[in-house]
Scaffold this motif. Structure first.
Motif, short mmCIF file in Angstrom:
data_model
loop_
_atom_site.label_atom_id
_atom_site.label_comp_id
_atom_site.label_asym_id
_atom_site.label_seq_id
_atom_site.Cartn_x
_atom_site.Cartn_y
_atom_site.Cartn_z
N CYS A 49 0.83 -1.21 0.00
CA CYS A 49 0.00 0.00 0.00
C CYS A 49 0.86 1.25 0.00
O CYS A 49 0.49 2.27 -0.60
N TRP A 84 1.78 1.77 -3.45
CA TRP A 84 0.61 2.28 -4.17
C TRP A 84 0.44 3.78 -3.88
O TRP A 84 0.13 4.56 -4.77
N GLN A 85 0.67 4.18 -2.63
CA GLN A 85 0.55 5.58 -2.26
C GLN A 85 1.59 6.43 -2.99
O GLN A 85 1.30 7.56 -3.42
N LYS A 87 0.67 9.59 -5.32
CA LYS A 87 1.22 10.92 -5.04
C LYS A 87 1.84 11.54 -6.28
O LYS A 87 1.78 12.76 -6.48
N HIS A 139 -3.24 12.29 -2.63
CA HIS A 139 -2.75 11.70 -1.38
C HIS A 139 -3.92 10.98 -0.71
O HIS A 139 -4.89 11.60 -0.28
N ILE A 140 -3.82 9.66 -0.66
CA ILE A 140 -4.85 8.83 -0.03
C ILE A 140 -4.22 8.13 1.17
O ILE A 140 -3.16 7.51 1.03
N ILE A 142 -2.97 5.63 4.03
CA ILE A 142 -2.64 4.20 4.00
C ILE A 142 -3.81 3.33 4.51
O ILE A 142 -4.08 2.29 3.90
N LEU A 157 -6.16 2.70 1.69
CA LEU A 157 -5.54 1.83 0.69
C LEU A 157 -5.46 0.40 1.19
O LEU A 157 -5.69 -0.55 0.42
N SER A 200 -3.11 3.87 -11.51
CA SER A 200 -2.38 3.69 -10.25
C SER A 200 -2.29 2.21 -9.87
O SER A 200 -1.24 1.73 -9.43
#
Length: 317
Positions: free
Chosen positions: A57, A60-61, A65, A70-71, A73, A76, A117
């Motif tokens: 994750c 993935w972040q 980004k 910005h999601i 963790i 995710l 992504s």
């Protein structure tokens, strides 16, 4: 019925191979070794594997980004668990990947970016797997003494990379466009055009790309170490280096969508490979099934996430 035929075929392949294996091994040996799995170790193993998913994750972040999103963790990770649970019931991990795309799209409202992504997160992970597999081919050849597994690996690698190139390469997509339109997939080409622009932009972020690939190596080496811990707990005498040689090759082969998530294919392949280093088929099958079943247990929180998602979807109607 036609839509169900591929799943029925892959389920048949998985269970036919498992049935063939189980009729030729001593199930009593497997049952005896399962007693070595204590509850504290199972909890530790699940926490360790959760840490591996957390690293995935984080990778993935990094990808998101680079696209300006910005999601957190935790979100995710919940998407990862949901995807893992979905993948249990589908022929491969692709179904889980599409569910991850769906959950990210709910947050960023950009379907092409969400797809890109997940594609790039999967791509950087596979890049590490392929690199490790290529490094492992010479020692694998020395141990096995034949080219059959190497040829199987190369064929599977070419098919998988061909699918990735179709998504990532504008030239290949342009060549494929007339054929895709003939089978009424012209709309897919338009979406892939947008995805490719995002992918190309991401590839320009050398620092993010390098970090994602570095994380991919850490994830893969950690998962192999996790398998090594399982083997030690089950009293299976296999070294980390031996797993490092065989596991990436088996991952590539089991990615082929001819069974339910590689079930049956992995057990048969591990039995073939590990018997070359003095293990029994029972030990190889036990290690493979233990790894798979613990993965299913870890995916159970994904069922809760799916339920909450479905309730939220009903409330918006």
């Amino acid at each position: 019925m036609k839509d169900k035929l591929p799943i029925l075929f892959k389920a048949t392949v998985s269970f036919a191979i498992l049935a063939f294996i189980f009729t030729r091994i001593d199930l009593n040996q497997i049952a005896t070794r399962l007693q070595y799995l204590s509850l504290p170790f199972i909890i530790f193993a699940l926490l360790f594997y959760t840490g591996c998913q957390w690293l995935s994750c984080l990778r993935w972040q990094v990808v998101l980004k680079s696209a300006g999103y910005h999601i957190p963790i935790p979100y995710l990770l919940s998407s990862y668990f949901a995807g893992m649970f979905v993948s249990i019931f589908l022929p491969s991990s692709v179904g889980g990947d599409f569910y991850r795309v769906y959950r990210i799209t709910k947050v960023i409202d950009a379907p092409e970016t969400a797809f890109a992504s997940v594609f790039l997160e999967r791509f950087t992970g596979l890049a590490a797997v392929f690199a490790l597999a290529l490094v492992g081919i010479p020692p694998a050849l020395k141990i096995i003494g034949s080219w059959d597994i190497v040829l199987l690996f190369l064929v599977c690698a070419c098919v998988i990379w061909g699918g990735f190139l179709l998504i990532a390469s504008p030239l290949l997509l342009s060549w494929s466009r007339p054929w895709l339109k003939k089978i009424r997939l012209g709309g897919l080409c338009d979406r892939l055009d947008k995805v490719q622009l995002i992918v190309i932009q991401y590839l320009k972020h050398r620092q993010s790309l390098g970090l994602a690939i570095a994380l991919s190596f850490v994830v893969q080496l950690s998962i192999i170490f996790y398998q090594y811990l399982l083997a030690q707990q089950l009293k299976i005498p296999i070294s980390y280096l031996e797993l490092l040689v065989f596991t990436p090759i088996s991952i590539v082969v089991t990615l082929m969508p001819i069974s339910l998530g590689g079930l049956g294919i992995q057990e048969g392949l591990w039995a073939y490979l590990f018997t070359r280093i003095g293990l029994t088929a029972e030990q190889a099958v036990l290690l493979s099934l233990t790894f798979t079943i613990l993965g299913w247990v870890l995916a159970l929180p994904g069922a809760i996430i799916l339920l909450l998602d479905s309730q939220g979807l009903k409330n918006t109607k």
